[in-house]
Scaffold this active site. Structure first.
Site, mmCIF file in Angstrom:
data_model
loop_
_atom_site.group_PDB
_atom_site.id
_atom_site.type_symbol
_atom_site.label_atom_id
_atom_site.label_comp_id
_atom_site.label_asym_id
_atom_site.label_seq_id
_atom_site.Cartn_x
_atom_site.Cartn_y
_atom_site.Cartn_z
ATOM 1 C CB THR A 1 -43.185 21.712 -27.685
ATOM 2 O OG1 THR A 1 -42.295 20.759 -27.045
ATOM 3 C CG2 THR A 1 -44.522 21.360 -28.418
ATOM 4 C CE1 TYR B 1 -35.988 23.446 -22.426
ATOM 5 C CE2 TYR B 1 -36.661 25.167 -23.682
ATOM 6 C CZ TYR B 1 -36.493 23.573 -23.626
ATOM 7 O OH TYR B 1 -36.861 22.891 -24.363
ATOM 8 C CE LYS C 1 -38.705 21.628 -21.127
ATOM 9 N NZ LYS C 1 -39.400 21.903 -22.113
ATOM 10 C CB ILE D 1 -41.771 21.499 -18.945
ATOM 11 C CG1 ILE D 1 -41.967 21.970 -17.843
ATOM 12 C CG2 ILE D 1 -42.535 22.297 -20.256
ATOM 13 C CD1 ILE D 1 -41.125 23.476 -17.631
#
Length: 299
Positions: free
Chosen positions: A44, A133, A162, A204
């Protein structure tokens, strides 16, 4: 350790440079909204368009503004191992509580290559908590549950992952390989509750920049076993969660945040503005959630 809603902040720019004042506003919005942590420099945040020095400065600003109120978990991954090591060490020394390291993208490494990559990072910061991630849609490769389990057994500071994929079966195998106490966070907004029902400890989710209180409350209810209350919030948040992906993230997110007066509607190339049609859909969505100032609603 880490749990609940940890919003991934977008990186605000003004005339091509990091807008530190806007970044501080974003931090205050999510922390005062009840978020359980903050992340900076993830997908992001457009990290691939920034220099290492810019990424370091964003980490510094966020840590300063958070001032110890909640954990800060920066994204520190890069394609080059040397850059990942430098940024991860920097995050640790700057005072972050952990780091999130993306699966190396574009080169499509095999599982042994992924093991060695994350092993190098873990060895470099042996007492610093790390989240892997996993985002196969962006990276072009997925780290296998067996590889994660091997890393978890060999490196105690690899504490979680994640998961940014619609593959829920992956989570079942992940918990079997890495243990039920492995800290898994949802990385796809609309799957927060389904993943938490399987054992994830939080999310998240970019949506938490728009609706921090609601996303935090969903996580709290799920963690407390109040699945009826969590389901109500899941369906309430569904349109906002889907809107994040009406164009490439973070284009919809930043568009609405700009209308809210929190940042400039600015991205780094090759990202750019969305279509008028998507903007109109976003405007209607934002009105339904009460996100727009009154003058914007009337426009």
């Amino acid at each position: 350790m880490f749990r609940g809603s940890i919003p991934p902040l977008p990186t605000p720019f003004r005339r091509g440079r990091l807008d530190e004042e806007a970044l501080r506003r974003l931090v205050e919005r999510v922390v005062q909204g009840g978020s359980h942590g903050v992340s900076v420099g993830g997908t992001t945040g457009e990290p691939g368009t920034q220099t290492l020095e810019e990424r370091k400065r964003a980490i510094e600003v966020v840590l300063d503004q958070v001032a110890g109120r909640v954990p800060v978990i920066p994204g520190t991954g890069a394609l080059r191992l040397e850059e990942t090591l430098e940024l991860t060490r920097f995050a640790k020394e700057a005072g972050a509580q952990g780091a999130m390291v993306i699966v190396p993208y574009y080169v499509k490494p095999n599982q042994e290559g992924l093991y060695r990559y994350f092993a190098e990072v873990a060895r470099a910061v042996p007492d610093f908590p790390l989240l892997i991630y996993n985002i196969p849609g962006r990276a072009g490769v997925e780290i296998a549950p067996k590889t994660v389990g091997r890393l978890r057994r060999d490196f105690p500071n690899i504490v979680g992952l994640k998961h940014s994929s619609k593959d829920l079966e992956y989570l079942s195998h992940l918990f079997l390989e890495a243990g039920r106490d492995f800290l898994v966070f949802c990385g796809l907004e609309s799957l927060t509750l389904p993943m938490m029902s399987l054992g994830a400890v939080g999310t998240i989710a970019a949506t938490a920049n728009w609706l921090p209180k609601e996303v935090a409350l969903l996580c709290e209810k799920a963690l407390a076993g109040d699945y009826q209350g969590a389901r109500e919030l899941h369906f309430y948040l569904l349109e906002a969660n889907e809107a994040i992906f009406w164009d490439t993230n973070p284009i919809p997110l930043k568009t609405v945040l700009s209308w809210m007066g929190l940042l400039e509607k600015e991205w780094r190339p090759p990202l750019g503005p969305t279509t008028p049609e998507v903007e109109e859909r976003l405007r209607r969505m934002a009105e339904r959630y009460g996100l727009l100032p009154k003058e914007k609603e009337a426009a």
